[in-house]
Design an enzyme around this catalytic site. Structure first.
Site, PDB file in Angstrom:
ATOM      1  N   CYS A 116      19.081 -44.560 -23.681  1.00  0.00           N
ATOM      2  CA  CYS A 116      18.337 -43.162 -21.911  1.00  0.00           C
ATOM      3  C   CYS A 116      18.435 -44.562 -20.950  1.00  0.00           C
ATOM      4  O   CYS A 116      17.884 -43.836 -19.560  1.00  0.00           O
ATOM      5  CB  CYS A 116      16.912 -43.447 -22.217  1.00  0.00           C
ATOM      6  SG  CYS A 116      16.235 -43.050 -24.256  1.00  0.00           S
ATOM      7  N   HIS A 256      12.360 -42.659 -15.887  1.00  0.00           N
ATOM      8  CA  HIS A 256      13.109 -42.196 -17.457  1.00  0.00           C
ATOM      9  C   HIS A 256      11.351 -41.110 -18.123  1.00  0.00           C
ATOM     10  O   HIS A 256      10.621 -42.284 -17.679  1.00  0.00           O
ATOM     11  CB  HIS A 256      13.553 -43.352 -18.334  1.00  0.00           C
ATOM     12  CG  HIS A 256      13.682 -42.509 -19.360  1.00  0.00           C
ATOM     13  ND1 HIS A 256      14.550 -41.211 -19.506  1.00  0.00           N
ATOM     14  CD2 HIS A 256      13.268 -42.978 -20.996  1.00  0.00           C
ATOM     15  CE1 HIS A 256      14.897 -41.239 -21.031  1.00  0.00           C
ATOM     16  NE2 HIS A 256      14.296 -41.946 -21.795  1.00  0.00           N
ATOM     17  N   ASN A 286      11.768 -35.404 -23.763  1.00  0.00           N
ATOM     18  CA  ASN A 286      12.318 -36.853 -23.364  1.00  0.00           C
ATOM     19  C   ASN A 286      14.576 -36.333 -24.075  1.00  0.00           C
ATOM     20  O   ASN A 286      14.667 -36.151 -24.642  1.00  0.00           O
ATOM     21  CB  ASN A 286      12.300 -38.006 -24.872  1.00  0.00           C
ATOM     22  CG  ASN A 286      13.631 -39.201 -24.488  1.00  0.00           C
ATOM     23  OD1 ASN A 286      14.738 -39.032 -23.399  1.00  0.00           O
ATOM     24  ND2 ASN A 286      13.322 -40.120 -25.034  1.00  0.00           N
TER      25      ASN A 286
HETATM   26  O1  UT7 Z   1      13.699 -42.704 -24.756  1.00  0.00           O
HETATM   27  C1  UT7 Z   1      13.727 -44.029 -24.688  1.00  0.00           C
HETATM   28  C2  UT7 Z   1      12.814 -44.526 -25.538  1.00  0.00           C
HETATM   29  N1  UT7 Z   1      11.808 -44.140 -26.751  1.00  0.00           N
HETATM   30  C3  UT7 Z   1      10.309 -44.332 -26.285  1.00  0.00           C
HETATM   31  O2  UT7 Z   1       9.961 -44.866 -25.554  1.00  0.00           O
HETATM   32  C4  UT7 Z   1       9.282 -43.182 -27.341  1.00  0.00           C
HETATM   33  C5  UT7 Z   1       8.279 -44.712 -27.214  1.00  0.00           C
HETATM   34  N2  UT7 Z   1       7.435 -44.425 -28.257  1.00  0.00           N
HETATM   35  C6  UT7 Z   1       6.480 -43.807 -27.838  1.00  0.00           C
HETATM   36  O3  UT7 Z   1       6.400 -43.083 -27.905  1.00  0.00           O
HETATM   37  C7  UT7 Z   1       5.245 -43.336 -29.652  1.00  0.00           C
HETATM   38  O4  UT7 Z   1       5.348 -44.653 -29.536  1.00  0.00           O
HETATM   39  C8  UT7 Z   1       5.378 -41.840 -30.009  1.00  0.00           C
HETATM   40  C9  UT7 Z   1       4.528 -41.044 -29.016  1.00  0.00           C
HETATM   41  C10 UT7 Z   1       6.861 -41.954 -31.393  1.00  0.00           C
HETATM   42  C11 UT7 Z   1       4.654 -42.087 -31.092  1.00  0.00           C
HETATM   43  O5  UT7 Z   1       3.015 -42.524 -30.909  1.00  0.00           O
HETATM   44  P1  UT7 Z   1       1.825 -43.614 -30.987  1.00  0.00           P
HETATM   45  O6  UT7 Z   1       1.180 -44.123 -30.303  1.00  0.00           O
HETATM   46  O7  UT7 Z   1       2.549 -45.042 -31.232  1.00  0.00           O
HETATM   47  O8  UT7 Z   1       1.562 -42.855 -32.429  1.00  0.00           O
HETATM   48  P2  UT7 Z   1       2.001 -43.809 -33.829  1.00  0.00           P
HETATM   49  O9  UT7 Z   1       3.177 -43.942 -34.498  1.00  0.00           O
HETATM   50  O10 UT7 Z   1       1.224 -45.374 -33.994  1.00  0.00           O
HETATM   51  O11 UT7 Z   1       1.473 -42.960 -34.643  1.00  0.00           O
HETATM   52  C12 UT7 Z   1       0.144 -43.215 -34.506  1.00  0.00           C
HETATM   53  C13 UT7 Z   1      -0.281 -41.843 -35.853  1.00  0.00           C
HETATM   54  C14 UT7 Z   1       0.244 -42.271 -37.524  1.00  0.00           C
HETATM   55  O12 UT7 Z   1      -0.941 -42.078 -38.829  1.00  0.00           O
HETATM   56  P3  UT7 Z   1      -1.516 -43.442 -39.085  1.00  0.00           P
HETATM   57  O13 UT7 Z   1      -0.800 -44.651 -39.530  1.00  0.00           O
HETATM   58  O14 UT7 Z   1      -2.567 -43.644 -38.021  1.00  0.00           O
HETATM   59  O15 UT7 Z   1      -2.331 -42.690 -40.297  1.00  0.00           O
HETATM   60  C15 UT7 Z   1       1.859 -41.536 -37.289  1.00  0.00           C
HETATM   61  O16 UT7 Z   1       1.526 -41.324 -38.771  1.00  0.00           O
HETATM   62  O17 UT7 Z   1      -0.253 -40.757 -35.738  1.00  0.00           O
HETATM   63  C16 UT7 Z   1       0.909 -40.604 -36.608  1.00  0.00           C
HETATM   64  N3  UT7 Z   1       1.937 -39.327 -35.970  1.00  0.00           N
HETATM   65  C17 UT7 Z   1       1.409 -38.636 -36.274  1.00  0.00           C
HETATM   66  N4  UT7 Z   1       0.011 -37.462 -36.342  1.00  0.00           N
HETATM   67  C18 UT7 Z   1       0.802 -35.762 -35.639  1.00  0.00           C
HETATM   68  C19 UT7 Z   1       2.961 -40.068 -35.973  1.00  0.00           C
HETATM   69  N5  UT7 Z   1       4.161 -38.862 -35.380  1.00  0.00           N
HETATM   70  C20 UT7 Z   1       2.479 -37.355 -35.215  1.00  0.00           C
HETATM   71  C21 UT7 Z   1       2.600 -36.341 -35.156  1.00  0.00           C
HETATM   72  N6  UT7 Z   1       1.673 -36.033 -34.955  1.00  0.00           N
HETATM   73  N7  UT7 Z   1       3.688 -35.738 -33.901  1.00  0.00           N
END
Ligand code: UT7
Length: 331
Positions: A116, A256, A286
């Site tokens: 990225c 970004h 993204n």
């Molecule tokens: O461009 C390169 C760099 N990339 C980035 O900068 C991405 C950085 N990361 C992020 O943007 C975020 O971490 C994500 C958007 C990928 C995820 O958001 P988060 O707030 O960190 O969520 P999480 O991974 O902590 O997941 C929270 C909950 C989990 O459920 P439990 O374990 O709390 O029951 C996930 O399983 O949300 C669940 N979950 C979803 N729920 C509904 C994960 N993906 C989804 C989804 N829809 N698509």
């Protein structure tokens, strides 16, 4: 520092017509519009559906948009740089194909891969060639067909990424406009947190790697998020301090577009008001190497000659950094 600075003198962009909305994703994986919107800021993304077209198509269309708007003779381009994490083919340089297709018959070309941060690093590369006096017209393209490496059964990644391309032209400027300063970083601590496991030289593709879906992007979102927030904010703040810029001196933040919460955290650390923080993640998601030039294209009309713009990016590797640039034209 050379007296010649490297200025952006034209912008072009292309996104495919096909729109993949959050509602459509709800029928593909276990997710919902509210979760995606509140966690990422994304509402929809563009997808290049044609199976015969790769990243080069996005780059070519973006470059052609720039060439047409600028009235540029492509034969005058000295160098074509293509930042991408999704090349058309693993060995043959995608930039060579793009350069030939757009009629840059006198240019040489090469690809830049820094996930990225590819476009940001490309800005540095293009500027160094211009500042040295060696070349006069450098076309920098950022393009990614992320849909080619995304697993549409994995809700943790398929909601984030989209396809797109953007292009800028760098030319010499003797009025002091253009790239002023940069602070670029990388750290292999990120290697395991955001990657495609198989298909490279370390783990060539086999039937087994494909069956295990190891040819798709995976990320430890939480860890990447933490590193992205602190590092992007750090470099943004650092480049302001080092150039004696108060928040009132900064006209725009071009960051970004990976997650609205990361962008907001960066802007907060830089103490910038909302209207200076450019955002189109809601429409494109993204697009990896294309996020920065797509922002430039969407907001080009708001930029005025002399505006102070801070760029910031963070991506796989990890790679990250910030660039301070003075805008060089009114459109
Ligand atoms: O461009 C390169 C760099 N990339 C980035 O900068 C991405 C950085 N990361 C992020 O943007 C975020 O971490 C994500 C958007 C990928 C995820 O958001 P988060 O707030 O960190 O969520 P999480 O991974 O902590 O997941 C929270 C909950 C989990 O459920 P439990 O374990 O709390 O029951 C996930 O399983 O949300 C669940 N979950 C979803 N729920 C509904 C994960 N993906 C989804 C989804 N829809 N698509």
């Amino acid at each position: 520092m050379s007296k010649i600075k490297a200025a952006i003198t034209a912008v072009g962009a292309y996104v495919p017509d096909y729109v993949l909305t959050n509602e459509m994703l709800e029928s593909m994986v276990e997710t919902n519009d509210e979760w995606i919107t509140s966690r990422t800021g994304i509402k929809e993304r563009r997808i290049l559906k044609d199976p015969d077209k790769g990243t080069s198509y996005l780059g070519i269309r973006a470059a052609q948009d720039l060439i047409e708007k600028k009235g540029l003779d492509p034969a005058e381009i000295d160098l074509v740089l293509l930042a991408s994490a999704t090349p058309d083919l693993p060995v043959a340089s995608t930039s060579a194909y793009v350069a030939t297709q757009i009629g840059a018959i006198n240019a040489f070309s090469f690809d830049i891969q820094a996930a990225c941060s590819g476009f940001l690093y490309g800005m540095s590369t293009a500027s160094a060639f211009i500042e040295s006096g060696r070349y006069k017209k450098i076309l920098l393209i950022g393009a990614d067909k992320m849909s080619s490496v995304i697993d549409y059964t994995d809700r943790t990644t398929c909601i984030i990424f989209g396809d797109g391309g953007g292009a800028v032209l760098f030319e010499p400027n003797e009025e002091g406009l253009g790239l002023q300063d940069e602070y670029l970083r990388s750290d292999a601590i990120g290697r395991n947190f955001l990657k495609i496991e198989a298909g490279g030289s370390l783990k060539p593709p086999t039937e087994e790697t494909v069956a295990n879906r190891e040819h798709f992007v995976t990320q430890d979102g939480k860890t990447v998020f933490k590193f992205a927030v602190s590092n992007m904010a750090d470099v943004g703040e650092r480049i302001m301090k080092r150039n004696d810029l108060e928040s009132s001196d900064v006209d725009f933040l071009v960051a970004h577009q990976a997650n609205k919460r990361i962008i907001d955290a960066t802007a907060k650390r830089m103490n910038l008001e909302d209207d200076k923080v450019l955002m189109n993640i809601q429409r494109y998601g993204n697009t990896t190497s294309a996020t920065l030039p797509l922002l430039l294209s969407d907001y080009e009309k708001r930029f005025k000659k002399g505006d102070n713009i801070i760029f910031a990016a963070f991506g796989g590797g990890f790679t990250w950094g910030s660039i301070y640039l003075k805008w060089a034209y009114n459109s």
